[in-house]
Design a protein around this motif. Structure first.
Motif, mmCIF file in Angstrom:
data_model
loop_
_atom_site.group_PDB
_atom_site.id
_atom_site.type_symbol
_atom_site.label_atom_id
_atom_site.label_comp_id
_atom_site.label_asym_id
_atom_site.label_seq_id
_atom_site.Cartn_x
_atom_site.Cartn_y
_atom_site.Cartn_z
ATOM 1 N N THR A 119 73.031 35.463 28.466
ATOM 2 C CA THR A 119 71.969 36.463 28.439
ATOM 3 C C THR A 119 72.579 37.809 28.072
ATOM 4 O O THR A 119 73.466 38.313 28.768
ATOM 5 N N ILE A 120 72.121 38.372 26.969
ATOM 6 C CA ILE A 120 72.587 39.679 26.503
ATOM 7 C C ILE A 120 71.384 40.601 26.395
ATOM 8 O O ILE A 120 70.447 40.320 25.637
ATOM 9 N N ALA A 121 71.395 41.673 27.177
ATOM 10 C CA ALA A 121 70.287 42.648 27.187
ATOM 11 C C ALA A 121 68.938 41.959 27.429
ATOM 12 O O ALA A 121 67.945 42.257 26.765
ATOM 13 N N GLY A 122 68.927 41.012 28.357
ATOM 14 C CA GLY A 122 67.691 40.335 28.718
ATOM 15 C C GLY A 122 67.259 39.234 27.785
ATOM 16 O O GLY A 122 66.245 38.570 28.023
ATOM 17 N N GLU A 123 68.030 38.990 26.716
ATOM 18 C CA GLU A 123 67.668 37.956 25.746
ATOM 19 C C GLU A 123 68.652 36.790 25.858
ATOM 20 O O GLU A 123 69.862 36.977 25.873
ATOM 21 N N LEU A 161 90.002 42.161 30.834
ATOM 22 C CA LEU A 161 88.900 41.538 30.093
ATOM 23 C C LEU A 161 87.558 41.926 30.725
ATOM 24 O O LEU A 161 87.455 42.064 31.942
ATOM 25 N N VAL A 162 86.542 42.109 29.904
ATOM 26 C CA VAL A 162 85.189 42.413 30.401
ATOM 27 C C VAL A 162 84.243 41.315 29.912
ATOM 28 O O VAL A 162 84.536 40.616 28.933
ATOM 29 N N PRO A 163 83.079 41.129 30.574
ATOM 30 C CA PRO A 163 82.155 40.058 30.181
ATOM 31 C C PRO A 163 81.765 40.085 28.708
ATOM 32 O O PRO A 163 81.590 39.039 28.085
ATOM 33 N N ALA A 164 81.615 41.290 28.131
ATOM 34 C CA ALA A 164 81.221 41.398 26.725
ATOM 35 C C ALA A 164 82.255 40.769 25.797
ATOM 36 O O ALA A 164 81.912 40.302 24.704
ATOM 37 N N ASP A 165 83.523 40.728 26.229
ATOM 38 C CA ASP A 165 84.564 40.096 25.420
ATOM 39 C C ASP A 165 84.337 38.591 25.298
ATOM 40 O O ASP A 165 84.842 37.956 24.375
ATOM 41 N N LEU A 166 83.588 38.025 26.229
ATOM 42 C CA LEU A 166 83.305 36.591 26.218
ATOM 43 C C LEU A 166 81.978 36.281 25.543
ATOM 44 O O LEU A 166 81.904 35.486 24.612
ATOM 45 N N VAL A 167 80.912 36.913 26.056
ATOM 46 C CA VAL A 167 79.563 36.498 25.665
ATOM 47 C C VAL A 167 79.016 37.289 24.480
ATOM 48 O O VAL A 167 78.100 36.845 23.790
ATOM 49 N N GLY A 168 79.548 38.486 24.250
ATOM 50 C CA GLY A 168 79.029 39.326 23.175
ATOM 51 C C GLY A 168 78.362 40.566 23.732
ATOM 52 O O GLY A 168 78.313 40.775 24.952
ATOM 53 N N THR A 169 77.834 41.398 22.854
ATOM 54 C CA THR A 169 77.242 42.659 23.299
ATOM 55 C C THR A 169 76.198 43.158 22.303
ATOM 56 O O THR A 169 76.080 42.625 21.189
ATOM 57 N N ARG A 170 75.461 44.156 22.725
ATOM 58 C CA ARG A 170 74.496 44.819 21.840
ATOM 59 C C ARG A 170 75.174 46.009 21.163
ATOM 60 O O ARG A 170 76.040 46.662 21.746
ATOM 61 N N THR A 228 72.856 42.306 17.856
ATOM 62 C CA THR A 228 73.631 41.558 18.849
ATOM 63 C C THR A 228 74.831 40.907 18.176
ATOM 64 O O THR A 228 74.698 40.248 17.155
ATOM 65 N N THR A 229 75.991 41.119 18.770
ATOM 66 C CA THR A 229 77.208 40.442 18.335
ATOM 67 C C THR A 229 77.531 39.361 19.348
ATOM 68 O O THR A 229 77.727 39.656 20.533
ATOM 69 N N LEU A 230 77.545 38.115 18.918
ATOM 70 C CA LEU A 230 77.804 37.010 19.826
ATOM 71 C C LEU A 230 79.315 36.841 20.025
ATOM 72 O O LEU A 230 80.100 36.996 19.093
ATOM 73 N N GLY A 231 79.700 36.524 21.257
ATOM 74 C CA GLY A 231 81.112 36.413 21.612
ATOM 75 C C GLY A 231 81.713 35.060 21.297
ATOM 76 O O GLY A 231 81.046 34.157 20.775
ATOM 77 N N PRO A 232 82.980 34.869 21.646
ATOM 78 C CA PRO A 232 83.692 33.632 21.305
ATOM 79 C C PRO A 232 83.224 32.393 22.081
ATOM 80 O O PRO A 232 83.661 31.285 21.760
#
Length: 332
Positions: A136-140, A80-89, A100-104
């Motif tokens: 926080t995703i990409a500083g946002e 698992l990687v952090p993006a799988d939890l919080v989301g990614t750009r 931005t795709t928000l995670g679960p």
């Protein structure tokens, strides 16, 4: 106080209706269910330890349906990687812009299944969400929905491929609840329900009502003598020699942090409110002491060699620290 004492029984009635609806699906596990309700009211996260098949996932899913809330389950694995939890750009080729795709983790009730199977990076990502209620995703920064409660599970019987949780993250959990096997009679009912007609859960409250209950819960009165008792209880795990228990010092490498004192008082306030009272009694604190402290103690090699558990040491400390007189009770 008067208004709160008037509303506390109404809140207790609503919580009873929620519990009744959950118990139409979940058999037994009264201790576990009560702690889940305390965590919801006190806005605290739960670390749950128990073998597979004890209705941990079913409880959270049913509770979310009862409260008309959103529910997500994340199965933690070593890859698992952090993006799988919080989301990614991501880059949108059609618009030429980043989105931005928000995670679960953007949910009301989050079940982190087998949390100790994920590496440190993933656990630290979850740590920010638990503490700050945002990611926080990409500083946002993005706020998660309110209310937001994490229930993380650990399997105590299989340690291969697991990563011990960092002390800083364990400390963020309000309580660590131990879930045991059901009794024979309860297991008989479990089998009957599973092979019978599925029960349809009815929503009896809303998340906005839960938020109101959480706000009212924070008004529950805690007598200063009970706070003093809590501080002494937690302090005795750090410096047992100062509280007349020098024999315990060799068993404790590190005691509970100040978060233990905060968690114990907050949880006791929620338990009092759940029981229809606008004030905390000593038994509310003693009922939750082990749940709020067991995961915060670091035992020494001497304790492990002698087979002592955190619960056993907490019992010794509680036996030594005297309970205060019951507040808000008139002498006979």
């Amino acid at each position: 106080m008067a208004n709160l004492n008037d509303s506390a029984p109404e809140a207790a009635t609503l919580m009873e209706r929620i519990l009744y609806e959950v118990k139409r699906v979940v058999v037994g596990q009264d201790h576990f269910l009560e702690r889940v309700m305390v965590g919801l009211l006190a806005q605290g996260h739960l670390l749950v330890e128990g073998v597979p098949g004890l209705a941990k996932t079913l409880t959270v899913r049913t509770l979310a349906a009862t409260l008309r809330g959103s529910y997500k389950r994340i199965q933690f694995t070593p890859d698992l990687v952090p993006a799988d939890l919080v989301g990614t750009r991501f880059y949108n080729q059609k618009t030429g812009e980043f989105g931005t795709t928000l995670g679960p983790v953007f949910t009301n009730l989050l079940l982190a299944d087998e949390i100790n199977r994920a590496p440190a990076k993933v656990q630290s990502a979850l740590l920010e969400v638990m503490q700050e209620r945002q990611v926080t995703i990409a500083g946002e920064s993005h706020k998660v929905p309110a209310p937001f409660v994490v229930m993380a599970t650990q399997n105590p019987i299989e340690t291969e491929g697991t990563y011990p949780l960092p002390e800083a993250q364990v400390d963020r959990f309000m309580m660590k609840v131990l879930v045991d096997y059901p009794a024979d009679e309860e297991e008989f009912v479990i089998v009957e329900r599973v092979i019978g007609t599925p029960v349809e859960v009815l929503p009896v409250a809303t998340m906005s009502q839960l938020i109101e209950l959480q706000q009212e819960c924070r008004k529950v009165y805690v007598d200063p003598s009970l706070i003093t008792y809590t501080v002494k209880l937690v302090g005795a795990t750090r410096r047992p020699d100062l509280h007349g228990m020098p024999e315990l010092a060799k068993y404790l490498s590190f005691g509970a942090s100040p978060r233990a004192s905060i968690s114990l008082v907050e949880a006791a306030r929620a338990l009092a409110y759940l029981r229809g009272r606008g004030y905390v009694l000593p038994e509310d604190l003693t009922a939750l002491a082990a749940d709020t402290m067991r995961h915060r103690l670091v035992l020494s090699y001497e304790a492990l060699a002698e087979g002592l558990t955190a619960d056993a040491l907490i019992e010794k400390v509680m036996a030594k620290i005297p309970l205060p007189a019951k507040p808000m009770q008139h002498p006979q």
